[in-house]
Design an enzyme around this catalytic site. Sequence first.
Site, short mmCIF file in Angstrom:
data_model
loop_
_atom_site.label_atom_id
_atom_site.label_comp_id
_atom_site.label_asym_id
_atom_site.label_seq_id
_atom_site.Cartn_x
_atom_site.Cartn_y
_atom_site.Cartn_z
N ASP A 290 0.82 -1.20 0.00
CA ASP A 290 0.00 0.00 0.00
C ASP A 290 0.86 1.26 0.00
O ASP A 290 2.08 1.20 0.20
CB ASP A 290 -0.91 0.02 1.23
CG ASP A 290 -2.00 -1.02 1.18
OD1 ASP A 290 -2.34 -1.47 0.06
OD2 ASP A 290 -2.52 -1.40 2.24
N TYR B 254 7.13 -9.78 6.77
CA TYR B 254 7.11 -8.34 6.99
C TYR B 254 7.70 -8.01 8.36
O TYR B 254 7.68 -8.84 9.28
CB TYR B 254 5.68 -7.79 6.95
CG TYR B 254 5.08 -7.65 5.59
CD1 TYR B 254 5.11 -6.43 4.91
CD2 TYR B 254 4.46 -8.73 4.97
CE1 TYR B 254 4.53 -6.29 3.66
CE2 TYR B 254 3.87 -8.59 3.70
CZ TYR B 254 3.92 -7.37 3.06
OH TYR B 254 3.35 -7.24 1.81
#
Length: 279
Positions: A58, A119
Amino acid sequence: MSGVVRLRLDLSYDGTEFSGWAKQAGGRRTVQGEIEDALRTVTRSATTYELTVAGRTDAGVHARGQVAHVDLPREVWAEHRPKLLKRLAGRLPKDVRVWALREAPTGFDARFSAIWRRYAYRVTDNPGGVDPLLRTHVLWHDWPLDVDAMNEAARGLLGEHDFAAYCKRREGATTIRTLQELSLVRGDDGIITATVRADAFCHNMVRSLIGALLFVGDGHRTPDWPAKVLAAGVRDSAVHVVRPHGLTLEEVGYPADELLAARSVEARNKRTLPTAGCC
């Protein structure tokens, strides 16, 4: 020469000034757009060669170990192969780099062949705020955080579940995922790094999970609360999607070369959870 050759790209970027990975209408700056434009320019092609990425990020999210693939005509690859990586370095803006560019093994698909994505989310509870040199990569949380309580809560989220309570739903997409690792460590510098690894992630999943754990860490909820939210299966207004700048895609994992094609087929199958029994 005829046909195409599939190339694997290993890349990184600072997401601060990007409107995410994927190309968008309206001329917004994206990572995919920058790389595809650069590739078209350095190969002197009229065609835009479209990239497929392991995990779309994003706006504001960073990547250290992103992976993508692109299919180039064999004659284009043969002509530009010796200097393509260096020419991309000269053409790309400084907040995105392609570190490796090579022919992919048979059956490789950057997205569907992946077996996990890892992540990291970085946050500090330092009462003075964030080091100015780290402000675009570390979230400031202005309550003291109990890392042990956060790790206790994280353990209740591991495994294969329907993460609908932590995902932004997309029409026709499953929210069933296998969360393989979720753990937090406070470094000597006081920065807390959350490691989050799963076979795949649905939209907003990592940032929602971190939001729930922060609520536990600062004492607003008990460690069993995130698992209760997960079991309820619906979005809870108390679960905040934390800001994107603390999130970095660190690494993407792939199986052995001979298993790539099979994994690509498996990953395309829509998943369901096993049921306890009939009726």
